[in-house]
Design a protein around this motif. Structure first.
Motif, PDB file in Angstrom:
ATOM      1  N   ALA A 249       0.809  -1.224   0.000  1.00 52.56           N
ATOM      2  CA  ALA A 249       0.000   0.000   0.000  1.00 52.56           C
ATOM      3  C   ALA A 249       0.839   1.268   0.000  1.00 52.56           C
ATOM      4  O   ALA A 249       0.309   2.356   0.250  1.00 52.56           O
ATOM      5  CB  ALA A 249      -0.937   0.008   1.210  1.00 52.56           C
ATOM      6  N   LEU A 250       2.145   1.166  -0.273  1.00 56.20           N
ATOM      7  CA  LEU A 250       2.960   2.368  -0.393  1.00 56.20           C
ATOM      8  C   LEU A 250       2.634   3.090  -1.699  1.00 56.20           C
ATOM      9  O   LEU A 250       2.327   2.456  -2.709  1.00 56.20           O
ATOM     10  CB  LEU A 250       4.448   2.000  -0.362  1.00 56.20           C
ATOM     11  N   ASP A 251       2.732   4.404  -1.666  1.00 56.36           N
ATOM     12  CA  ASP A 251       2.416   5.232  -2.835  1.00 56.36           C
ATOM     13  C   ASP A 251       1.025   4.909  -3.367  1.00 56.36           C
ATOM     14  O   ASP A 251       0.801   4.789  -4.571  1.00 56.36           O
ATOM     15  CB  ASP A 251       3.467   5.020  -3.936  1.00 56.36           C
ATOM     16  N   PHE A 252       0.081   4.782  -2.409  1.00 60.75           N
ATOM     17  CA  PHE A 252      -1.281   4.356  -2.719  1.00 60.75           C
ATOM     18  C   PHE A 252      -2.204   5.188  -1.842  1.00 60.75           C
ATOM     19  O   PHE A 252      -2.076   5.170  -0.607  1.00 60.75           O
ATOM     20  CB  PHE A 252      -1.418   2.864  -2.444  1.00 60.75           C
ATOM     21  N   VAL A 253      -3.123   5.932  -2.459  1.00 62.45           N
ATOM     22  CA  VAL A 253      -3.976   6.850  -1.705  1.00 62.45           C
ATOM     23  C   VAL A 253      -4.766   6.153  -0.590  1.00 62.45           C
ATOM     24  O   VAL A 253      -4.820   6.658   0.536  1.00 62.45           O
ATOM     25  CB  VAL A 253      -4.914   7.615  -2.662  1.00 62.45           C
ATOM     26  N   PRO A 254      -5.391   4.991  -0.821  1.00 63.49           N
ATOM     27  CA  PRO A 254      -6.070   4.311   0.291  1.00 63.49           C
ATOM     28  C   PRO A 254      -5.139   3.961   1.452  1.00 63.49           C
ATOM     29  O   PRO A 254      -5.571   3.920   2.605  1.00 63.49           O
ATOM     30  CB  PRO A 254      -6.631   3.048  -0.365  1.00 63.49           C
TER      31      PRO A 254
ATOM     32  N   LEU B 171       4.328  14.821   7.158  1.00 64.23           N
ATOM     33  CA  LEU B 171       5.316  13.766   7.346  1.00 64.23           C
ATOM     34  C   LEU B 171       4.923  12.461   6.657  1.00 64.23           C
ATOM     35  O   LEU B 171       5.682  11.913   5.848  1.00 64.23           O
ATOM     36  CB  LEU B 171       5.541  13.537   8.847  1.00 64.23           C
ATOM     37  N   PHE B 172       3.717  11.974   6.955  1.00 61.05           N
ATOM     38  CA  PHE B 172       3.315  10.684   6.395  1.00 61.05           C
ATOM     39  C   PHE B 172       3.041  10.782   4.893  1.00 61.05           C
ATOM     40  O   PHE B 172       3.329   9.847   4.146  1.00 61.05           O
ATOM     41  CB  PHE B 172       2.086  10.151   7.131  1.00 61.05           C
ATOM     42  N   ALA B 173       2.484  11.911   4.465  1.00 58.42           N
ATOM     43  CA  ALA B 173       2.240  12.078   3.030  1.00 58.42           C
ATOM     44  C   ALA B 173       3.548  12.066   2.255  1.00 58.42           C
ATOM     45  O   ALA B 173       3.628  11.512   1.151  1.00 58.42           O
ATOM     46  CB  ALA B 173       1.489  13.385   2.779  1.00 58.42           C
ATOM     47  N   TYR B 174       4.590  12.652   2.820  1.00 60.85           N
ATOM     48  CA  TYR B 174       5.883  12.697   2.125  1.00 60.85           C
ATOM     49  C   TYR B 174       6.595  11.345   2.152  1.00 60.85           C
ATOM     50  O   TYR B 174       7.239  10.952   1.177  1.00 60.85           O
ATOM     51  CB  TYR B 174       6.767  13.761   2.770  1.00 60.85           C
ATOM     52  N   VAL B 175       6.494  10.631   3.275  1.00 60.36           N
ATOM     53  CA  VAL B 175       7.201   9.350   3.412  1.00 60.36           C
ATOM     54  C   VAL B 175       6.511   8.244   2.630  1.00 60.36           C
ATOM     55  O   VAL B 175       7.157   7.435   1.946  1.00 60.36           O
ATOM     56  CB  VAL B 175       7.324   8.966   4.900  1.00 60.36           C
ATOM     57  N   ILE B 176       5.172   8.206   2.716  1.00 56.66           N
ATOM     58  CA  ILE B 176       4.428   7.098   2.107  1.00 56.66           C
ATOM     59  C   ILE B 176       4.290   7.280   0.602  1.00 56.66           C
ATOM     60  O   ILE B 176       4.370   6.320  -0.166  1.00 56.66           O
ATOM     61  CB  ILE B 176       3.045   6.981   2.783  1.00 56.66           C
TER      62      ILE B 176
ATOM     63  N   LYS C 291       5.376   8.523  -3.132  1.00 52.28           N
ATOM     64  CA  LYS C 291       6.623   8.713  -3.864  1.00 52.28           C
ATOM     65  C   LYS C 291       6.425   9.431  -5.192  1.00 52.28           C
ATOM     66  O   LYS C 291       7.344  10.069  -5.688  1.00 52.28           O
ATOM     67  CB  LYS C 291       7.286   7.343  -4.128  1.00 52.28           C
ATOM     68  N   SER C 292       5.269   9.323  -5.789  1.00 48.30           N
ATOM     69  CA  SER C 292       5.029   9.957  -7.086  1.00 48.30           C
ATOM     70  C   SER C 292       4.262  11.260  -6.890  1.00 48.30           C
ATOM     71  O   SER C 292       3.435  11.378  -5.978  1.00 48.30           O
ATOM     72  CB  SER C 292       4.241   9.015  -8.004  1.00 48.30           C
TER      73      SER C 292
END
Length: 280
Positions: A138-143, A215-220, A222-223
């Motif tokens: 679920a990385l780089d995944f809006v849900p 923080l979490f938006a930037y870490v999780i 990538k695109s």
């Protein structure tokens, strides 16, 4: 009639003065941000402070809105924020009713966990959350970001709504059941209107918590197609320089949805408090 103010009036005047002073201190940074956003670029870092922007310039807003992918970031922020708020409220409402109205094994332990979870700094959870989302793809995944925000919003939301449920007399629910309402009907027609102040208050907290997160938006994520507006704000700072004018204008734009959301629900908050009052 005495010309001298009574002690009650003097206390009221002192309290009002303190309230005005505190409000002014809290509102001044907001005013300074908005005023600076309308200043020409050459006057933003002036040694002499300019409290009123003149001449008014829209150049900062034009440069901020000209950044690539702005509307993509707006869409992502609204999707993530509104989804996390809606899902958190639905889950928290059922959980709060269960905790307040039913006695089950582990209830006190669950309440203690809800308090302890809120004491953990969000930064300490970055690595565990990252590893968990990576393990489920679920990385780089809006849900995945929505799920992350829900984990931080739910404990506070459940705890707050549980207090509101406890404040509703059980006799009202029993009277509705005696009058022929089913249990679900009783929750919708009796309990839900009385819980509206708590629902609105927790929705404001959940909205601000999800909307402001960087923080979490930037870490999780990538695109760029999945970034949110807090990440967009950082883009005005580069290795060479910082566009302070565009950054402050972007911060003003970024603050507007929170203000609009609060203005939309504040009447419901006050109305819910009035309608939810129970005369003993």
């Amino acid at each position: 009639m005495s010309a001298h103010p009574t002690p009650a009036r003097r206390r009221r005047a002192v309290n009002n003065t303190i309230a005005v002073a505190v409000s002014a201190v809290m509102l001044f940074p907001v005013y300074w941000m908005v005023a600076t956003a309308f200043k020409p670029s050459g006057k933003i870092l002036s040694a002499v402070p300019q409290f009123f922007p003149w001449p008014i310039s829209l150049g900062n807003f034009q440069r901020a809105l000209a950044k690539p992918h702005f509307w993509v970031f707006v869409r992502n922020s609204l999707t993530v924020t509104l989804s996390s708020v809606a899902l958190s409220l639905v889950i928290a409402l059922f959980a709060a009713i269960a905790i307040a109205r039913f006695r089950f094994a582990g209830r006190k332990v669950l309440l203690a966990i809800l308090v302890l979870v809120q004491m953990i700094p969000a930064a300490a959870m970055v690595i565990p959350v990252y590893l968990m989302l990576r393990s489920i793809g679920a990385l780089d995944f809006v849900p995945g970001l929505i799920l992350t925000y829900m984990t931080f919003v739910l404990p506070f939301t459940i705890w707050t709504l549980r207090g509101f449920v406890d404040g509703v007399p059980v006799e009202l629910e029993e009277a509705a059941l005696v009058d022929g309402c089913g249990r679900f009907q009783m929750y919708v027609r009796v309990l839900l209107p009385l819980l509206m102040p708590g629902i609105v208050a927790t929705s404001i907290f959940a909205f601000v918590n999800a909307w402001d997160d960087y923080l979490f938006a930037y870490v999780i994520m990538k695109s760029q197609n999945n970034y949110t507006l807090p990440v967009w704000l950082v883009s005005f700072r580069t290795a060479e320089s910082v566009d302070y004018g565009a950054m402050i204008a972007a911060s003003t734009i970024f603050s507007l949805p929170v203000l609009v959301f609060f203005l939309l629900v504040q009447r419901r908050l006050v109305g819910g408090m009035t309608n939810g009052a129970v005369k003993g």
